[in-house]
Design a protein around this motif. Structure first.
Motif, PDB file in Angstrom:
ATOM      1  N   LEU A  82      11.754   3.519   5.760  1.00 41.30           N
ATOM      2  CA  LEU A  82      11.120   2.935   4.581  1.00 41.30           C
ATOM      3  C   LEU A  82       9.989   3.821   4.067  1.00 41.30           C
ATOM      4  CD1 LEU A  82      10.936   0.628   2.574  1.00 41.30           C
ATOM      5  CD2 LEU A  82       9.533  -0.629   4.222  1.00 41.30           C
ATOM      6  N   LEU A  95      14.930  -1.355   0.459  1.00 38.00           N
ATOM      7  CA  LEU A  95      14.832  -2.769   0.833  1.00 38.00           C
ATOM      8  C   LEU A  95      16.090  -3.530   0.427  1.00 38.00           C
ATOM      9  CD1 LEU A  95      11.102  -3.372  -0.105  1.00 38.00           C
ATOM     10  CD2 LEU A  95      12.062  -3.305   2.208  1.00 38.00           C
ATOM     11  N   ARG A  99      18.583  -5.425   3.039  1.00 34.39           N
ATOM     12  CA  ARG A  99      18.965  -6.833   2.868  1.00 34.39           C
ATOM     13  C   ARG A  99      20.484  -6.980   2.873  1.00 34.39           C
ATOM     14  NH1 ARG A  99      16.899  -7.627  -1.869  1.00 34.39           N
ATOM     15  NH2 ARG A  99      18.891  -7.245  -2.915  1.00 34.39           N
ATOM     16  N   VAL A 106      11.703  -6.023   8.456  1.00 36.13           N
ATOM     17  CA  VAL A 106      11.463  -4.597   8.215  1.00 36.13           C
ATOM     18  C   VAL A 106      10.088  -4.259   8.774  1.00 36.13           C
ATOM     19  CG1 VAL A 106      12.930  -4.422   6.168  1.00 36.13           C
ATOM     20  CG2 VAL A 106      10.495  -4.938   5.900  1.00 36.13           C
ATOM     21  N   ALA A 127       7.922  -6.109   0.396  1.00 34.70           N
ATOM     22  CA  ALA A 127       8.936  -6.341   1.433  1.00 34.70           C
ATOM     23  C   ALA A 127       8.962  -7.804   1.864  1.00 34.70           C
ATOM     24  CB  ALA A 127       8.660  -5.441   2.631  1.00 34.70           C
TER      25      ALA A 127
END
Length: 261
Positions: A82, A95, A99, A106, A127
């Motif tokens: 990330l 993100l 998902r 996360v 997030a």
């Protein structure tokens, strides 16, 4: 009475646990290895972090996600991926990808790229719309100065931004952040963070058995421990329960151990 309830052991909460979390670091385990760990220790695992950027290149990721989800284990995307996505202006895409792949959590960190505290807080808030966020504090470089002074404020900021837990940096090596370069716990750092936000809201990365034992002796069986290798899950549980010499009570260690007549 079953054949495994004849000992007096510390009380352990059952999943879904709020404390006593075991957070696993997966550096690239194959599906068969994941299945083997789940068969013997699935009920002991709370969070399974797919470390670094391995999730992005693992062709077997869907199989692992399916097995872990079926076992009731939360999947967590590692913070490094990330961070890199954020640095490239692709955090939203990362993100969304996480998902869609089935991640429930996360990690948001700033140990790889340059990221200010306000930028980190904004990323946590973004997030937290779709995930339970673990916010990591600390540098991945050894010898971080003033951690006991700076980490508490960052932990409070992370929780205020929407993180559910904070994670103290230890890396896979156990020689940075919470630890010195010899792998010894830095008690001033630990106590400062625990006092600032409450030990129940902290996951202490502790990849080494000696480190795990230190935290269990200090905070008890229900301390949250992170960066546990898949093969060490059962070992960590024995430390929590006092079934290893490192955490067995003094009375047990000093007992004669005579067999009944």
């Amino acid at each position: 009475m079953s054949d495994t309830d004849f000992l007096d052991l510390p009380t352990r909460s059952a999943r879904p646990r709020g404390t006593g979390l075991t957070h696993v670091l997966d550096g690239g385990a194959g599906p068969s290895a994941v299945d083997d760990v789940l068969a013997g220790a699935g009920a002991l695992i709370d969070i399974w972090k797919i470390g670094w950027g391995t999730a992005y290149v693992d062709a077997a990721l869907p199989r692992k996600v399916a097995a872990l989800t079926a076992a009731g284990v939360d999947l967590c995307l590692g913070g490094t991926l990330l961070e890199i996505a954020w640095a490239q202006g692709r955090a939203a895409e990362c993100l969304a990808w996480a998902r869609d792949r089935g991640f429930a959590r996360v990690e948001v960190s700033r140990g790889t790229v340059s990221m200010s505290l306000p930028e980190k807080a904004a990323l946590i808030a973004r997030a937290a719309r779709d995930f339970s966020v673990l916010a990591e504090v600390g540098s991945k470089a050894p010898g971080e100065l003033h951690a006991a002074r700076t980490w508490p404020a960052e932990c409070r900021s992370d929780l205020d931004a929407g993180a559910t837990l904070v994670v103290t940096e230890g890396r896979q090596s156990g020689t940075v952040g919470t630890f010195d370069d010899q792998g010894r716990v830095r008690p001033d750092v630990v106590e400062a963070v625990a006092s600032a936000v409450g030990v129940e809201r902290v996951v202490f990365e502790a990849p080494r058995a000696s480190q795990q034992a230190w935290f269990i002796r200090r905070f008890g069986a229900e301390v949250n421990l992170g960066n546990i290798t898949p093969g060490d899950v059962l070992s960590v549980e024995t430390l929590r329960l006092g079934l290893r010499s490192d955490t067995a009570s003094p009375a047990v260690r000093g007992a004669a151990g005579a067999e009944p007549a």
